[in-house]
Design a protein around this motif. Structure first.
Motif, PDB file in Angstrom:
ATOM      1  N   ALA A   1      11.042   5.236 -17.182  1.00 53.20           N
ATOM      2  CA  ALA A   1      10.812   6.007 -15.955  1.00 53.20           C
ATOM      3  C   ALA A   1       9.392   6.560 -15.913  1.00 53.20           C
ATOM      4  N   ASP A   2       8.905   7.036 -17.063  1.00 53.67           N
ATOM      5  CA  ASP A   2       7.538   7.567 -17.115  1.00 53.67           C
ATOM      6  C   ASP A   2       6.513   6.489 -16.761  1.00 53.67           C
ATOM      7  N   ALA A   3       6.763   5.270 -17.236  1.00 53.78           N
ATOM      8  CA  ALA A   3       5.842   4.171 -16.937  1.00 53.78           C
ATOM      9  C   ALA A   3       5.804   3.884 -15.439  1.00 53.78           C
ATOM     10  N   LYS A   4       6.979   3.928 -14.782  1.00 52.66           N
ATOM     11  CA  LYS A   4       7.018   3.687 -13.340  1.00 52.66           C
ATOM     12  C   LYS A   4       6.308   4.810 -12.582  1.00 52.66           C
ATOM     13  N   ARG A   5       6.454   6.045 -13.040  1.00 49.11           N
ATOM     14  CA  ARG A   5       5.755   7.158 -12.378  1.00 49.11           C
ATOM     15  C   ARG A   5       4.243   6.981 -12.483  1.00 49.11           C
ATOM     16  N   ARG A   6       3.790   6.586 -13.673  1.00 50.47           N
ATOM     17  CA  ARG A   6       2.350   6.371 -13.846  1.00 50.47           C
ATOM     18  C   ARG A   6       1.855   5.255 -12.936  1.00 50.47           C
TER      19      ARG A   6
ATOM     20  N   VAL B   1       7.377   7.816  -3.088  1.00 52.90           N
ATOM     21  CA  VAL B   1       8.090   6.707  -3.731  1.00 52.90           C
ATOM     22  C   VAL B   1       9.099   7.314  -4.691  1.00 52.90           C
ATOM     23  N   ILE B   2      10.345   6.922  -4.583  1.00 48.61           N
ATOM     24  CA  ILE B   2      11.401   7.471  -5.433  1.00 48.61           C
ATOM     25  C   ILE B   2      11.335   6.840  -6.819  1.00 48.61           C
ATOM     26  N   VAL B   3      11.352   7.682  -7.840  1.00 49.51           N
ATOM     27  CA  VAL B   3      11.409   7.218  -9.232  1.00 49.51           C
ATOM     28  C   VAL B   3      12.489   8.034  -9.931  1.00 49.51           C
TER      29      VAL B   3
ATOM     30  N   ARG C   1       0.848  -1.195   0.000  1.00 55.50           N
ATOM     31  CA  ARG C   1       0.000   0.000   0.000  1.00 55.50           C
ATOM     32  C   ARG C   1       0.887   1.249   0.000  1.00 55.50           C
ATOM     33  N   ILE C   2       0.741   2.077  -1.029  1.00 54.56           N
ATOM     34  CA  ILE C   2       1.569   3.286  -1.114  1.00 54.56           C
ATOM     35  C   ILE C   2       0.737   4.553  -1.238  1.00 54.56           C
TER      36      ILE C   2
ATOM     37  N   VAL D   1       3.141   4.316 -10.019  1.00 51.61           N
ATOM     38  CA  VAL D   1       3.109   4.822  -8.641  1.00 51.61           C
ATOM     39  C   VAL D   1       1.881   5.697  -8.416  1.00 51.61           C
ATOM     40  N   GLU D   2       1.626   6.601  -9.355  1.00 45.84           N
ATOM     41  CA  GLU D   2       0.496   7.521  -9.205  1.00 45.84           C
ATOM     42  C   GLU D   2      -0.841   6.787  -9.313  1.00 45.84           C
ATOM     43  N   ARG D   3      -0.889   5.750 -10.126  1.00 41.53           N
ATOM     44  CA  ARG D   3      -2.112   4.950 -10.254  1.00 41.53           C
ATOM     45  C   ARG D   3      -2.473   4.282  -8.930  1.00 41.53           C
ATOM     46  N   ALA D   4      -1.443   3.955  -8.128  1.00 41.56           N
ATOM     47  CA  ALA D   4      -1.673   3.334  -6.820  1.00 41.56           C
ATOM     48  C   ALA D   4      -1.792   4.365  -5.710  1.00 41.56           C
TER      49      ALA D   4
END
Length: 266
Positions: A25-30, A16-18, A10-11, A32-35
């Motif tokens: 990197a953009d995919a990981k940011r999306r 969260v560091i990206v 649960r975040i 994180v933000e989706r969660a």
């Protein structure tokens, strides 16, 4: 033996560091933000704010290794894009039926394989599967009142959620039947099922045998039954070692709804 422990982290509302630029990197940011998390693009800043996870998506190996080491030394769990050897955790392909999430991972071996498996499952799981989960969540108090004993609750749910059951999760519309099912739910009769293995390979289990193993309360097994087969059973199922000539227990004496007797290959 599984190679990684699957967890849902649960975040929501958490930093969260990206690190990195570009599509990965953009995919990981999306993600994180989706969660519901807050993506932080500066390592020390994220550490200072108490981040516990770090996604690193540098193209340069030396930069990726250096930032992974700094993050890990600060106590963070690290994921480095396309570099499984540097990862503390990997990111699965996610099938979203919130609050039901199906995560498919390959331990970093092949993201493409995980994606294709997810796409296959997308067609099998109804869109309203999440609504069924919410309905069952809302019915917790009523379910406890109807079945005060935890084992009785589990048996009733197992019967309702089984293939062809009143709440079969693969049948769309099951969410609308929860209230009616609970009003008329009955207890599940005890049963004893014997499975004589055809080989030591768990893939040789029939679909029905695999379902029995996955729902049984008690697994009585001979010493020669392979661990790979036993691992197909519920993690909290009681396991009892028996002799090869042990008779089947009487269903009337069965301590649970389903007792599986597993015999080693003959």
């Amino acid at each position: 033996m599984i190679e990684a422990l699957p967890l849902f982290h649960r975040i929501a509302g958490q930093p969260v560091i990206v690190l990195g630029s570009g599509a990965a990197a953009d995919a990981k940011r999306r993600l994180v933000e989706r969660a519901g998390g807050e993506a932080i693009d500066e390592l020390q800043g994220g550490i200072d704010r108490g981040a516990r996870l770090a996604f690193i998506a540098h193209d340069d190996l030396a930069s990726a290794e250096a930032d992974a080491l700094r993050a890990r030394c600060a106590g963070l769990l690290v994921n480095v894009t396309d570099r499984p050897a540097l990862c503390d955790f990997t990111v699965p392909s996610i099938l979203d039926r919130t609050p039901v999430l199906v995560a498919i991972g390959t331990g970093g071996a092949s993201a493409g394989l995980a994606k294709q498996l997810r796409l296959r499952l997308e067609g099998l799981l109804p869109q309203r599967l999440g609504a069924l989960a919410r309905a069952l969540e809302s019915a917790r108090a009523a379910l406890r009142a109807r079945f005060p004993v935890a084992d009785d609750r589990r048996r009733a749910l197992d019967a309702a959620l089984a293939p062809g059951g009143t709440l079969d999760p693969l049948v769309d519309g099951s969410a609308d039947r929860v209230e009616g099912w609970l009003a008329g739910a009955g207890g599940a009769a005890a049963q004893v099922i014997e499975i004589v293995l055809r080989s030591a390979d768990p893939d040789d289990l029939s679909l029905r045998e695999a379902r029995w193993l996955g729902t049984a309360d008690v697994i009585r097994h001979e010493a020669a039954v392979p661990a790979a087969v036993l691992d197909r059973s519920r993690a909290d199922a009681v396991r009892q070692l028996i002799a090869g000539d042990a008779p089947l227990p009487d269903p009337g004496d069965a301590p649970a709804a389903t007792v599986i007797v597993l015999r080693a290959p003959r």
